[in-house]
Design a protein around this motif. Structure first.
Motif, PDB file in Angstrom:
ATOM      1  N   SER A 142      27.445  52.483  50.149  1.00 27.71           N
ATOM      2  CA  SER A 142      26.129  52.148  50.713  1.00 27.71           C
ATOM      3  C   SER A 142      24.979  52.543  49.809  1.00 27.71           C
ATOM      4  O   SER A 142      23.823  52.291  50.158  1.00 27.71           O
ATOM      5  N   LEU A 143      25.260  53.154  48.670  1.00 25.57           N
ATOM      6  CA  LEU A 143      24.179  53.615  47.797  1.00 25.57           C
ATOM      7  C   LEU A 143      23.349  52.455  47.252  1.00 25.57           C
ATOM      8  O   LEU A 143      22.121  52.553  47.149  1.00 25.57           O
ATOM      9  N   ASP A 144      24.019  51.360  46.877  1.00 24.87           N
ATOM     10  CA  ASP A 144      23.277  50.200  46.369  1.00 24.87           C
ATOM     11  C   ASP A 144      22.371  49.615  47.443  1.00 24.87           C
ATOM     12  O   ASP A 144      21.257  49.160  47.148  1.00 24.87           O
ATOM     13  N   VAL A 145      22.832  49.624  48.685  1.00 20.86           N
ATOM     14  CA  VAL A 145      22.004  49.138  49.798  1.00 20.86           C
ATOM     15  C   VAL A 145      20.840  50.088  50.034  1.00 20.86           C
ATOM     16  O   VAL A 145      19.709  49.665  50.292  1.00 20.86           O
ATOM     17  N   LEU A 146      21.102  51.373  49.926  1.00 23.27           N
ATOM     18  CA  LEU A 146      20.062  52.385  50.141  1.00 23.27           C
ATOM     19  C   LEU A 146      18.915  52.206  49.154  1.00 23.27           C
ATOM     20  O   LEU A 146      17.750  52.423  49.487  1.00 23.27           O
ATOM     21  N   ALA A 147      19.247  51.786  47.934  1.00 22.77           N
ATOM     22  CA  ALA A 147      18.226  51.604  46.897  1.00 22.77           C
ATOM     23  C   ALA A 147      17.297  50.432  47.195  1.00 22.77           C
ATOM     24  O   ALA A 147      16.225  50.325  46.591  1.00 22.77           O
ATOM     25  N   LEU A 148      17.683  49.552  48.121  1.00 25.99           N
ATOM     26  CA  LEU A 148      16.859  48.389  48.437  1.00 25.99           C
ATOM     27  C   LEU A 148      15.668  48.732  49.325  1.00 25.99           C
ATOM     28  O   LEU A 148      14.774  47.910  49.498  1.00 25.99           O
ATOM     29  N   GLY A 149      15.656  49.924  49.902  1.00 31.99           N
ATOM     30  CA  GLY A 149      14.543  50.322  50.749  1.00 31.99           C
ATOM     31  C   GLY A 149      14.963  50.525  52.189  1.00 31.99           C
ATOM     32  O   GLY A 149      16.039  50.092  52.625  1.00 31.99           O
ATOM     33  N   ARG A 150      14.102  51.199  52.924  1.00 30.21           N
ATOM     34  CA  ARG A 150      14.426  51.596  54.295  1.00 30.21           C
ATOM     35  C   ARG A 150      14.661  50.400  55.211  1.00 30.21           C
ATOM     36  O   ARG A 150      15.671  50.331  55.917  1.00 30.21           O
ATOM     37  N   ASP A 151      13.749  49.445  55.221  1.00 32.74           N
ATOM     38  CA  ASP A 151      13.846  48.329  56.166  1.00 32.74           C
ATOM     39  C   ASP A 151      15.090  47.488  55.905  1.00 32.74           C
ATOM     40  O   ASP A 151      15.819  47.126  56.841  1.00 32.74           O
ATOM     41  N   ILE A 152      15.341  47.162  54.647  1.00 32.93           N
ATOM     42  CA  ILE A 152      16.511  46.338  54.318  1.00 32.93           C
ATOM     43  C   ILE A 152      17.793  47.093  54.635  1.00 32.93           C
ATOM     44  O   ILE A 152      18.745  46.528  55.192  1.00 32.93           O
ATOM     45  N   ALA A 153      17.833  48.371  54.318  1.00 36.96           N
ATOM     46  CA  ALA A 153      19.036  49.164  54.572  1.00 36.96           C
ATOM     47  C   ALA A 153      19.342  49.239  56.067  1.00 36.96           C
ATOM     48  O   ALA A 153      20.504  49.099  56.486  1.00 36.96           O
ATOM     49  N   ILE A 154      18.306  49.442  56.880  1.00 41.64           N
ATOM     50  CA  ILE A 154      18.518  49.504  58.333  1.00 41.64           C
ATOM     51  C   ILE A 154      18.982  48.161  58.864  1.00 41.64           C
ATOM     52  O   ILE A 154      19.886  48.080  59.704  1.00 41.64           O
ATOM     53  N   ASN A 155      18.391  47.079  58.376  1.00 43.53           N
ATOM     54  CA  ASN A 155      18.797  45.740  58.816  1.00 43.53           C
ATOM     55  C   ASN A 155      20.235  45.414  58.434  1.00 43.53           C
ATOM     56  O   ASN A 155      20.899  44.620  59.115  1.00 43.53           O
ATOM     57  N   LEU A 156      20.728  46.038  57.361  1.00 47.58           N
ATOM     58  CA  LEU A 156      22.104  45.818  56.925  1.00 47.58           C
ATOM     59  C   LEU A 156      23.084  46.797  57.558  1.00 47.58           C
ATOM     60  O   LEU A 156      24.252  46.837  57.179  1.00 47.58           O
ATOM     61  N   GLY A 157      22.603  47.576  58.513  1.00 49.07           N
ATOM     62  CA  GLY A 157      23.497  48.442  59.274  1.00 49.07           C
ATOM     63  C   GLY A 157      23.703  49.835  58.731  1.00 49.07           C
ATOM     64  O   GLY A 157      24.627  50.540  59.159  1.00 49.07           O
ATOM     65  N   VAL A 158      22.861  50.281  57.791  1.00 47.99           N
ATOM     66  CA  VAL A 158      22.999  51.619  57.214  1.00 47.99           C
ATOM     67  C   VAL A 158      22.228  52.618  58.077  1.00 47.99           C
ATOM     68  O   VAL A 158      21.080  52.370  58.457  1.00 47.99           O
ATOM     69  N   ALA A 159      22.858  53.732  58.400  1.00 54.39           N
ATOM     70  CA  ALA A 159      22.184  54.822  59.113  1.00 54.39           C
ATOM     71  C   ALA A 159      21.267  55.528  58.119  1.00 54.39           C
ATOM     72  O   ALA A 159      21.620  56.563  57.536  1.00 54.39           O
TER      73      ALA A 159
END
Length: 321
Positions: free
Chosen positions: A204-221
């Motif tokens: 999930s680190l690559d998703v985390l780097a995309l920013g808070r809103d995108i990461a939350i929308n992709l299901g990351v806590a």
């Protein structure tokens, strides 16, 4: 076509970095050997182990910190976290005194890491939660925090007795040429623990780097993951600081070398590349200065100068991840 697409150029570039790092390691251990190998393995081997652990801790912690802060300019050192560890050690000596001196170095280090993690999480929440702050303000706050922690550490050191002061200053004055090899085993264990914790979020680190809103929308806590990664950063910063002392621009230098050389933002490449860049700078730098040039020029001065120039260049360009 699928086979060709699977060959990421970053993999080849990482392999080049690994090869260069191995050459530096071999050269450091074998160049200009003039005594028996038992002494060489004991003396150079312990220094090499400390440099490898420091490169791993600083490289990984810097890339992770830049991921959760979304900036290639911010590093744990620039935000004062390495000096915070020195302050934690000094405060421990002030509060517990002779009792802490009687503890084994490994037990003291474990306690200091736990306190460091708690304080680092608190400081991170204070600095990065709430309203969005400008990059320049964050750098200023980090610099001020580092200065404050350093002054408090020096103030606390003045009231310690000589034995306690020696332990406190051992970390503050460690350097690339005078590393603390006493805690190699426990530092290696802490590094392994931090990396094992990191495995939970590796996908999930690559998703985390995309920013808070995108990461939350992709299901990351997002919030829980940010704090977990910051805890790992605090552990790694503790490992690096206890081995080589506080460093200001080294993490910035090797992290940006990793981004530039791999040409990728994916953590599967940037994390190991930052470690290899750190090994090349530390081990290769010591090899060149100590054994090839026989120079008395401190490696830390060269590295911090290069990192400082890079910091100024990035600041002027306003580079952001």
């Amino acid at each position: 076509m699928g086979v060709k697409q699977s060959r990421d150029p970053a993999a080849l570039r990482l392999a080049i970095l690994v090869s260069l790092a191995l050459l530096c390691v071999v050269g450091f251990m074998t160049f200009n050997v003039q005594s028996d190998w038992a002494f060489i393995l004991e003396y150079r081997g312990s220094r090499l182990a400390a440099m490898l652990l420091a490169a791993c801790a600083i490289g990984i912690s810097t890339v992770l910190f830049q991921t959760i802060t979304h900036s290639r300019l911010l590093t744990p050192a620039l935000m004062g976290f390495d000096v915070l560890y020195v302050l934690v050690q000094t405060l421990g000596m002030l509060l517990l005194g002779s009792e802490l001196v009687e503890w084994s170095p490994s037990l003291r280090f474990a306690l200091q890491v736990l306190v460091m993690v708690a304080l680092a999480l608190l400081l991170f929440r204070l600095l990065f939660s709430g309203s969005v702050r400008s990059l320049h303000l964050m750098i200023l706050l980090g610099m001020l925090a580092g200065m404050l922690f350093r002054e408090l550490s020096e103030l606390g050191g003045r009231v310690l007795d000589p034995s306690e002061f020696g332990i406190s200053q051992g970390v503050a004055q460690a350097s690339f040429s005078r590393m603390n090899t006493e805690l190699l085993a426990v530092a290696a264990l802490a590094l392994v623990v931090g990396c094992l914790l990191l495995l939970r979020w590796r996908r999930s680190l690559d998703v985390l780097a995309l920013g808070r809103d995108i990461a939350i929308n992709l299901g990351v806590a997002y919030e829980r993951m940010i704090l977990g990664v910051m805890a790992v950063v605090a552990i790694l910063v503790s490992v690096a600081t206890v081995l080589v002392g506080p460093t200001l621009f080294f993490g910035l230098l090797i992290a940006n070398l990793a981004y530039w050389f791999t040409g990728s933002q994916r953590h599967r490449w940037t994390l190991p590349a930052s470690v290899m860049a750190g090994v090349i700078c530390l081990v290769g730098g010591q090899l060149v200065l100590d054994h090839i040039l026989a120079s008395t020029l401190p490696l830390a001065l060269v590295i911090e100068l290069a990192g400082g120039l890079l910091f100024i260049a990035l600041l002027m360009r306003g580079v952001r991840q």
